[in-house]
Motif scaffolding. Structure first.
Motif, PDB file in Angstrom:
ATOM      1  N   ALA A  74       0.820  -1.210   0.000  1.00 16.69           N
ATOM      2  CA  ALA A  74       0.000   0.000   0.000  1.00 16.69           C
ATOM      3  C   ALA A  74       0.855   1.262   0.000  1.00 16.69           C
ATOM      4  O   ALA A  74       0.425   2.309  -0.488  1.00 16.69           O
ATOM      5  N   LYS A  75       2.062   1.148   0.549  1.00 12.67           N
ATOM      6  CA  LYS A  75       2.947   2.304   0.639  1.00 12.67           C
ATOM      7  C   LYS A  75       4.086   2.260  -0.381  1.00 12.67           C
ATOM      8  O   LYS A  75       4.951   3.134  -0.375  1.00 12.67           O
ATOM      9  N   ASN A  76       4.089   1.232  -1.235  1.00  7.49           N
ATOM     10  CA  ASN A  76       5.175   1.074  -2.215  1.00  7.49           C
ATOM     11  C   ASN A  76       6.545   1.145  -1.540  1.00  7.49           C
ATOM     12  O   ASN A  76       7.474   1.814  -2.028  1.00  7.49           O
ATOM     13  N   THR A  77       6.662   0.474  -0.418  1.00  6.85           N
ATOM     14  CA  THR A  77       7.888   0.542   0.369  1.00  6.85           C
ATOM     15  C   THR A  77       8.353  -0.851   0.740  1.00  6.85           C
ATOM     16  O   THR A  77       7.543  -1.720   1.088  1.00  6.85           O
ATOM     17  N   VAL A  78       9.654  -1.055   0.684  1.00  8.15           N
ATOM     18  CA  VAL A  78      10.259  -2.305   1.120  1.00  8.15           C
ATOM     19  C   VAL A  78      11.225  -1.976   2.256  1.00  8.15           C
ATOM     20  O   VAL A  78      11.872  -0.924   2.248  1.00  8.15           O
ATOM     21  N   TYR A  79      11.283  -2.861   3.223  1.00  5.95           N
ATOM     22  CA  TYR A  79      12.077  -2.646   4.423  1.00  5.95           C
ATOM     23  C   TYR A  79      13.133  -3.736   4.589  1.00  5.95           C
ATOM     24  O   TYR A  79      12.976  -4.845   4.069  1.00  5.95           O
ATOM     25  N   LEU A  80      14.166  -3.406   5.330  1.00  8.17           N
ATOM     26  CA  LEU A  80      15.157  -4.399   5.719  1.00  8.17           C
ATOM     27  C   LEU A  80      15.487  -4.187   7.190  1.00  8.17           C
ATOM     28  O   LEU A  80      16.117  -3.191   7.548  1.00  8.17           O
ATOM     29  N   GLN A  81      15.003  -5.091   8.018  1.00 13.64           N
ATOM     30  CA  GLN A  81      15.327  -5.063   9.441  1.00 13.64           C
ATOM     31  C   GLN A  81      16.622  -5.826   9.637  1.00 13.64           C
ATOM     32  O   GLN A  81      16.712  -7.000   9.277  1.00 13.64           O
ATOM     33  N   MET A  82      17.614  -5.154  10.184  1.00 16.31           N
ATOM     34  CA  MET A  82      18.940  -5.747  10.346  1.00 16.31           C
ATOM     35  C   MET A  82      19.258  -5.835  11.837  1.00 16.31           C
ATOM     36  O   MET A  82      19.342  -4.814  12.515  1.00 16.31           O
ATOM     37  N   ASN A  83      19.410  -7.052  12.320  1.00 16.40           N
ATOM     38  CA  ASN A  83      19.746  -7.289  13.724  1.00 16.40           C
ATOM     39  C   ASN A  83      21.109  -7.956  13.822  1.00 16.40           C
ATOM     40  O   ASN A  83      21.639  -8.477  12.847  1.00 16.40           O
TER      41      ASN A  83
END
Length: 116
Positions: A74-83
């Motif tokens: 819906a937001k045209n966004t991709v995320y990368l959570q890096m731990n």
């Protein structure tokens, strides 16, 4: 016109976490799988995580179990959570469509530095 804008990088200590975001304009996001790449100084750009339109994911061995890719259609966004970040994760991080033949122009990237 396709535009990719990455954000969220910074300086973090080993063992820390960061969440990267990539906002995509144009149709590149809607019709394609998306991936996060990184390029360390003096090295070639490498794909570290990918996600299909349906949400299936895959990771390179170097980040598996530590990084999580996700997308908000819906937001045209991709995320990368890096731990559990390591010094060897230091690089400029980019997103783009997958596979490479449908990739758009590269954005400016976001710099991640893991150092004590």
């Amino acid at each position: 016109q396709v535009q990719l804008v990455e954000s969220g990088g910074g300086l973090v200590q080993p063992g820390g976490s960061l969440r990267l975001s990539c906002a995509a304009s144009g149709s590149i996001f809607s019709y394609n799988a998306m991936g996060w790449y990184r390029q360390a100084p003096g090295k070639q750009r490498e794909l570290v995580a990918g996600i299909t339109r349906a949400g299936s994911t895959n990771y390179s061995d170097s980040v598996k179990g530590r990084f999580t890719i996700s997308r908000d259609n819906a937001k045209n966004t991709v995320y990368l959570q890096m731990n559990s970040l390591k010094p060897e994760d230091t690089a400029d991080y980019y997103c783009n469509a997958l596979p490479a033949k449908v990739a758009g122009p590269w954005g400016q990237g976001t710099q991640v530095t893991v150092s004590s």
